[in-house]
Write a protein that holds these residues in place. Structure first.
Motif, PDB file in Angstrom:
ATOM      1  N   HIS A  42       0.860  -1.182   0.000  1.00 40.56           N
ATOM      2  CA  HIS A  42       0.000   0.000   0.000  1.00 40.56           C
ATOM      3  C   HIS A  42       0.897   1.234   0.000  1.00 40.56           C
ATOM      4  CE1 HIS A  42       0.879   0.368   4.328  1.00 40.56           C
ATOM      5  NE2 HIS A  42       0.291   1.535   4.316  1.00 40.56           N
ATOM      6  N   GLN A 287      -7.701  -0.903  -7.165  1.00 38.27           N
ATOM      7  CA  GLN A 287      -6.480  -0.584  -6.438  1.00 38.27           C
ATOM      8  C   GLN A 287      -5.505  -1.766  -6.459  1.00 38.27           C
ATOM      9  OE1 GLN A 287      -6.814   0.387  -2.250  1.00 38.27           O
ATOM     10  NE2 GLN A 287      -4.888   1.500  -2.286  1.00 38.27           N
ATOM     11  N   ILE A 320      -6.962   6.370  -8.151  1.00 36.35           N
ATOM     12  CA  ILE A 320      -6.488   5.051  -7.702  1.00 36.35           C
ATOM     13  C   ILE A 320      -4.997   4.932  -7.943  1.00 36.35           C
ATOM     14  CG2 ILE A 320      -6.653   2.563  -8.126  1.00 36.35           C
ATOM     15  CD1 ILE A 320      -9.599   2.993  -8.851  1.00 36.35           C
ATOM     16  N   ASP A 323      -3.133   7.209  -5.526  1.00 33.35           N
ATOM     17  CA  ASP A 323      -3.126   6.724  -4.143  1.00 33.35           C
ATOM     18  C   ASP A 323      -2.043   5.693  -3.879  1.00 33.35           C
ATOM     19  OD1 ASP A 323      -5.102   8.343  -3.241  1.00 33.35           O
ATOM     20  OD2 ASP A 323      -6.658   6.824  -3.103  1.00 33.35           O
ATOM     21  N   THR A 438      -6.308   5.677   0.357  1.00 33.23           N
ATOM     22  CA  THR A 438      -5.405   5.087   1.347  1.00 33.23           C
ATOM     23  C   THR A 438      -5.695   5.636   2.733  1.00 33.23           C
ATOM     24  OG1 THR A 438      -3.682   4.827  -0.318  1.00 33.23           O
ATOM     25  CG2 THR A 438      -2.992   4.774   1.990  1.00 33.23           C
TER      26      THR A 438
END
Length: 593
Positions: A42, A287, A320, A323, A438
């Motif tokens: 992430h 994502q 997306i 992020d 996020t």
């Protein structure tokens, strides 16, 4: 346990140091007795990804992923358990057993392997059909789309017959049962019989990054609906975690990736020399797909259709990509609709020029936004400037936001200080729509962690405590046993951990070997890595540990009472609970230091 023995799995895991393996993917920095880095799963600015060399495990305290070295390879490379084993075995110079198994044994041993095997045979079937007289309609269509025979072979394009169950009959002769064929998503099965899902369609095999055929897309010949049909999700096909063409694009020499809407766009671009083109799989961009791209590039160029639907798709994809930390630009293909049409009309050199002139995605968003306002009307112009200020809040990095603020102010002739004042005003109360995905996910994770105050948290805390201080085992083992864990996954893990402690051979990472899917491995890893308060005195820790033991025992007794089948045991359990309610009788001592 697939077809690897427990001993072989542990040999592969133990011969691959987790710090060395993860260090090939993530820049790690020493921190105390472990290592930290930016999480590869992430987007984050501050490192929350931790690697523990003593336990041979990793954990991200931001997004929650965790596991051992096998888990990491499965998660990062999207490998199956056998694929991760093979990769790590080769790295360590270990030869894995290559036991020949019958088709039935393979089906029993690994349904995933069987599904991949069936998909490969189906792809070959469709390819052979394309070159047959029955497939002429499909072959002519592809040639009309100006695809060369080399390209057709490269992508394994094929044709599904005119109907009925030709593929089904072929696979039945290969020895596969209806039960496993149903799981492929290639057939419709009802009371009327079994039918091939794909018929009279040009077929596009969809491959994962390991070149396994995981599903199919089919383009109908004629005007039937739907125009494009994709395989449903199966054990091997997750649309949100794969991209068409990535198995080839990841090998390319380009530093960026071209993200398209359709299979034909990808194929046309590859044929024209742009081998860094990929496409999502018939659904909106996700994502997970953005994270997949982030493994291979820092920049994505959107080549979505120039119509209204394409613009909307681009506007959904841009945040997306942003992020997960990817730079994004927009390739404009006017007056043509898509890359396929553009390449056919103007050729590769002109498309290369469009790549060089690609527009910054933020300015693209602003331009699309500007079309909603009449810039000759002072009120609407003011509203537009306010909207720009809100949009600038997508940049959490102050330097980056200031740079964009300067550029936007210059482009739209806005006084810089006025725009900055608006940004500061809106920044004090950020609307939900302008917070990054996020950030929202992190807040959700924090809320869930805060709410997890039940027995599962107590189990996790207890197991982590035992791993941190294994010398406690002799004091605790008669008080809390594995049978006191009434959640199935915790019960299995507790039994394995107690066995290691009894044998004085504590290796938490080895316990994860007993679970082959990534989700289970993440759950198990989290059981061992609960955070403790670091500012507690020895007396406070002892009090907390004793209370934790009492909590688990009381829950265990209550659970047994609720599920009692022999009422003669009730009085005994009630008396046992009363003893545990007197917490002062229990005192587990911790070592000093």
């Amino acid at each position: 346990m697939a077809w690897f023995s427990e001993e072989k799995i542990e040999e592969v895991r133990s011969r691959n140091d987790i710090v060395e393996v993860i260090g090939n993917y993530v820049k790690l920095k020493r921190s105390g007795s472990g290592y930290v880095g930016l999480c590869p799963f992430h987007n984050e600015k501050s490192p929350s990804f931790s690697v523990n060399p003593a336990r041979q495990m990793y954990k991200c305290f931001g997004c929650g992923v965790g596991g051992n070295v096998i888990t990491f390879l499965m998660e990062y490379e999207n490998y199956s358990f056998p694929e991760a084993m093979q990769s790590l075995a080769e790295r360590a110079g270990i030869e894995l057993p290559k036991t020949e198994m019958s088709a039935e044994q393979r089906r029993q041993e690994s349904i995933r392997t069987t599904l991949l095997e069936i998909n490969t045979k189906a792809a070959r079937f469709f390819f052979a059909k394309l070159k047959s007289s029955q497939g002429k309609i499909g072959y002519d269509y592809l040639k009309k789309r100006e695809l060369s025979d080399e390209t057709i072979v490269h992508f394994g394009l094929g044709y599904a017959g005119q109907g009925g169950g030709e593929l089904y009959q072929y696979l039945k002769k290969e020895g596969y049962s209806d039960q496993v064929l149903k799981e492929t998503g290639l057939f419709k099965m009802d009371e009327r019989g079994v039918y091939d899902k794909f018929w009279n369609r040009v077929m596009f095999p969809i491959m994962d990054i390991g070149n396994h055929v995981i599903g199919f897309g089919g383009r109908v010949m004629g005007d039937a609906k739907p125009k494009y049909l994709n395989s449903p999700e199966t054990r091997v096909f997750d649309k949100s975690r794969n991209l068409f063409g990535l198995n080839y694009a990841k090998q390319g020499k380009k530093s960026n990736m071209l993200l398209c809407e359709g299979y034909m766009d990808v194929i046309a671009l590859h044929q024209a020399g742009f081998q860094n083109a990929v496409a999502s799989l018939g659904t909106a961009f996700t994502q997970q797909q953005a994270n997949l791209l982030r493994r291979y590039t820092d920049e994505v160029l959107l080549t979505y259709d120039s119509d209204g639907a394409g613009v909307k798709a681009a506007l959904r994809a841009i945040p997306i990509l942003r992020d997960v930390g990817l730079r994004c630009k927009i390739i404009h293909m006017d007056p043509y609709k898509d890359p396929d049409e553009f390449i056919k009309a103007l050729g590769a050199d002109e498309f290369e020029k469009r790549i060089e002139d690609a527009q910054n995605s933020f300015f693209f968003e602003i331009e699309v936004l500007r079309k909603n306002y009449d810039m000759t009307d002072p009120d609407q112009m003011t509203a537009f400037y306010h909207e720009i200020a809100r949009k600038l809040l997508v940049f959490s990095d102050k330097v980056q936001r200031d740079n964009y603020l300067e550029a936007v102010a210059a482009k739209y002739n806005i006084r810089r200080d006025d725009l900055k004042s608006l940004v500061i005003r809106y920044g004090n109360s950020v609307p939900e729509g302008y917070r990054t995905q996020t950030a929202r996910q992190n807040e959700t994770a924090k809320r869930e962690t805060k709410q997890e105050s039940g027995i599962r948290y107590s189990y996790r805390l207890f197991l982590t405590w035992l791993i941190n201080e294994p010398d406690l085992y002799d004091q605790i083992k008669e008080l809390v046993t594995p049978d006191d864990f009434f959640e199935e996954d915790f019960l299995v893990v507790a039994r394995l951990l107690y066995q290691q402690l009894e044998e004085k051979a504590l290796v938490p990472a080895k316990i994860i070997n007993h679970f082959q899917d990534v989700e289970s491995q993440n759950v198990v890893a989290n059981m061992f890595q609960t955070e403790f308060k670091t500012d507690m005195t020895k007396e406070e820790k002892e009090k907390a540990l004793n209370e934790l033991i009492v909590r688990i025992k009381e829950y265990s007794i209550d659970h047994r009472i609720k599920n009692l089948s022999d009422m003669s045991e009730l009085q005994k359990l009630i008396q046992e609970k009363k003893k545990w309610q007197n917490a002062e009788r229990l005192h587990i001592s911790l070592k000093d230091g």
